[in-house]
Motif scaffolding. Structure first.
Motif, PDB file in Angstrom:
ATOM      1  N   THR A  39      -9.191  -5.145  12.651  1.00 17.65           N
ATOM      2  CA  THR A  39      -9.511  -4.998  11.155  1.00 17.65           C
ATOM      3  C   THR A  39      -9.820  -6.470  10.804  1.00 17.65           C
ATOM      4  O   THR A  39     -10.755  -6.665   9.775  1.00 17.65           O
ATOM      5  N   ARG A  79      -7.904   5.704   1.544  1.00 14.68           N
ATOM      6  CA  ARG A  79      -8.150   4.243   1.382  1.00 14.68           C
ATOM      7  C   ARG A  79      -9.505   4.020   1.264  1.00 14.68           C
ATOM      8  O   ARG A  79      -9.870   3.073   0.612  1.00 14.68           O
ATOM      9  N   TRP A  88      -8.232   0.247   7.005  1.00 17.71           N
ATOM     10  CA  TRP A  88      -7.965  -0.915   6.487  1.00 17.71           C
ATOM     11  C   TRP A  88      -9.331  -1.487   6.626  1.00 17.71           C
ATOM     12  O   TRP A  88      -9.749  -2.437   5.598  1.00 17.71           O
ATOM     13  N   TRP A 110      -4.897  -5.029  14.294  1.00 16.56           N
ATOM     14  CA  TRP A 110      -5.277  -6.011  13.208  1.00 16.56           C
ATOM     15  C   TRP A 110      -6.296  -7.065  13.377  1.00 16.56           C
ATOM     16  O   TRP A 110      -6.926  -7.508  12.547  1.00 16.56           O
ATOM     17  N   ASP A 148       0.697  -1.169   0.066  1.00 18.31           N
ATOM     18  CA  ASP A 148       0.140   0.019  -0.036  1.00 18.31           C
ATOM     19  C   ASP A 148       0.718   1.144   0.026  1.00 18.31           C
ATOM     20  O   ASP A 148       0.554   2.164  -0.791  1.00 18.31           O
TER      21      ASP A 148
END
Length: 594
Positions: free
Chosen positions: A492, A554, A523, A489, A241
């Motif tokens: 996410t 994003r 994300w 994460w 990214d």
């Protein structure tokens, strides 16, 4: 009007290039940075497996770094640790196991049910996969004296130009080293300077460094602008990214199938022939030669159960631990749950290896009727290896009644090895009763020994799902970056259900929390976060503003364009760069849709 708007969009992009010609990475650079995935894509998939490599190809990374070890019968396989215990449902040292045995084990379920039956790959198969998909390779040879064999296999597969000599392979210095890929010179992150990079480049070599246990976008951008050639990362999706390296898998590339597990069932018409075969194999299983005995045990797996189960049960009475262990191992793969009752007494066997094999066999059989005795055994067992395997078995069997005992073990156990198995188990079972203790492990400060257990705690909370969102969001307030990384994460992974809670956390006092929240929202990519992220653009902390700008780009909602454009002249370079990048993303996305 549409034409005028297009001109405005173009002027926005041009202005961003004029202002920042030296640091723009998003639109492409003359300097090519190669991203190497460390063991694959660890935030999504089990390490050193084809699932990880397929994911790396999907992301478009340049290559992968893999670990190589040799089995007892000289097969080269992918495995990081000395043992297979952590990343398969088997046990034992790689160099003391035959490949035929390792091939039977599941190397994916520990990471998630969707990876069930992933196998430990052979190096030869990985080389073929990388050749098909044009992936570079950094080979990390974990044992001594394997260099010649490894390089011979690389050459046999015509992969020399795609393999970078590194570590022991570089020290081996083959005569035809010039046929191999780039000569890498590793520079630790702490020692990276432009002067050192220039010196490496003057020598016609390539600078190599690593960003492990981190997803820091700014660091990756800085290294790329400095001239680093190859970067090893734990989070390749972040690196891709940052550098905007988007690739599509070429349609002509053929999918690579895993090697089939050699466990077919032989249904023979000649009963007497099969019975004689079984007698021979049973006799060999009692042989003093451990390799012959294990191979015989493997051969028993392919014969019809009606001929093998009874003699295997008789072997359980043998006084020799090795014989009992082999019999238990084979029964575990036979699929006959009724044999579980005969295995229970072996959970109290004097031999540790017999007890460990028994716990794993009950798991493979799916013997849910064995859960009560496994629970009671876990309460009294003293050996750490046996406790580890019982916890794995309980997790695999997935019975909610085991949760209370697993939680108690987690609270009392001091060994992080055993704790990690208990964490994995409650994550597989999916009980919200364990959430608080998982949270406490996630935020603990217990040094390197606890790192793996803390990572598993974050994964387990994400597997539990929506009920864990408040705890994971709370973990984003932690002062330690590693905790926020893991929690971010995990959220996410949960995805859109976490958005509402994350939006509320954009008002947290801790600037690092707000920054990680903005990144996590980016994300996840949910449009509901756009208005809150627009407010975050007014945050007093530049790092938060920068993260919010990236997240808006994003997500790609055109409603954010004017606010982002107002930041392209910001005094902070990170804010300027992320705002310009976000504008470019949104405009490109709008043009694609048009």
């Amino acid at each position: 009007m549409k034409y005028l708007k297009s001109l405005q969009f173009i002027s926005i992009i041009i202005s961003s290039f004029i202002i920042f010609p030296a640091i723009r990475l998003f639109a492409g650079e003359a300097h090519k940075v190669e991203i190497i995935a460390h063991h694959g894509v660890l935030e999504d998939v089990p390490e050193n497996t084809f699932a990880a490599f397929r994911r790396a190809v999907e992301l478009g990374v340049e290559g992968i770094e893999i670990d190589i070890r040799q089995t007892k019968d000289n097969q080269l396989i992918l495995m990081c640790d000395e043992t297979i215990d952590r990343t398969t449902d088997g046990k034992g040292r790689v160099d003391q196991l035959l490949y035929a045995e390792i091939q039977q084990y599941d190397a994916g379920s520990w990471r998630g049910a969707e990876f069930r039956n992933e196998q430990v790959p052979l190096l030869s198969d990985v080389l073929k996969f990388c050749k098909i998909n044009n992936l570079k390779l950094i080979l990390n040879v974990k044992q001594t004296c394997l260099e010649k064999q490894v390089l011979g296999m690389v050459k046999a597969n015509e992969m020399s130009s795609q393999v970078y000599l590194w570590g022991t392979l570089r020290n081996f210095n083959p005569e035809d080293a010039e046929l191999f890929g780039k000569e890498l010179v590793y520079v630790s992150p702490e020692e990276l300077t432009e002067e050192k990079l220039n010196r490496i480049h003057e020598e016609k070599k390539y600078a190599f460094t690593s960003l492990l246990n981190s997803d820091n976008r700014k660091t990756l951008k800085n290294w790329a602008s400095m001239g680093v050639d190859v970067i090893l990362v734990d989070y390749p999706c972040v690196a891709m990214d940052v550098l905007n390296i988007n690739r599509q898998i070429v349609s002509s590339k053929k999918p690579f199938k895993n090697r089939e597990i050699n466990r077919p069932r032989l249904e023979a018409d000649n009963a007497s022939f099969v019975q004689e075969k079984v007698k021979t194999l049973v006799k060999t299983m009692a042989d003093d030669d451990s390799d012959k005995a294990r191979n015989a045990a493997s051969a028993m797996m392919v014969l019809p159960q009606r001929y093998t189960v009874s003699p295997l049960l008789k072997l359980l009475q043998n006084k020799r631990p090795q014989v009992k262990q082999n019999a238990v191992w084979t029964l575990g793969f036979c699929g006959d749950k009724s044999t579980a009752a005969y295995l229970h007494s072996l959970l109290n066997d004097k031999n540790v290896e017999v007890r460990r094999e028994t716990a794993l066999a009950l798991k493979r059989l799916g013997a849910t009727q064995s859960v009560p005795i496994l629970i009671e055994t876990l309460k009294t067992e003293k050996d750490q290896g046996v406790k580890y395997d019982i916890a794995r078995a309980l997790g695999g069997l997935g019975d909610q009644s085991a949760v209370y005992t697993l939680i108690n073990t987690l609270m009392k156990e001091k060994n992080w090895y055993v704790k990690s198995a208990c964490i994995e188990a409650v994550g597989h079972i999916g009980s919200d009763k364990a959430m608080n203790i998982l949270f406490n492990i996630l935020i603990t400060d217990a040094g390197e020994d606890a790192a793996w257990a803390r990572t598993k705690a974050a994964w387990a909370l994400s597997a539990i799902g929506e009920k864990s969102i408040p705890l994971l969001t709370n973990a984003l307030r932690d002062n330690e970056e590693a905790t926020r990384l893991r929690a971010g994460w995990a959220l996410t992974k949960i995805g859109t259900p976490a958005v509402k809670s994350l939006i509320s956390s954009l008002r947290e006092i801790n600037k690092f929390t707000r920054e990680r929240v903005a990144q996590t929202l980016g994300w996840i990519g949910d449009e509901r976060a756009v208005n809150s992220l627009l407010w975050a653009l007014k945050d007093e902390e530049p790092s938060v503003v920068s993260a919010a700008a990236w997240a808006l780009g994003r997500i790609g909602n055109p409603a954010a364009l004017s606010e982002l454009q107002s930041l392209v002249n910001n005094e902070n370079s990170d804010v300027r760069e992320n705002a310009a990048e976000a504008v470019e993303r949104i405009v490109a996305n709008k043009e694609r849709k048009a």
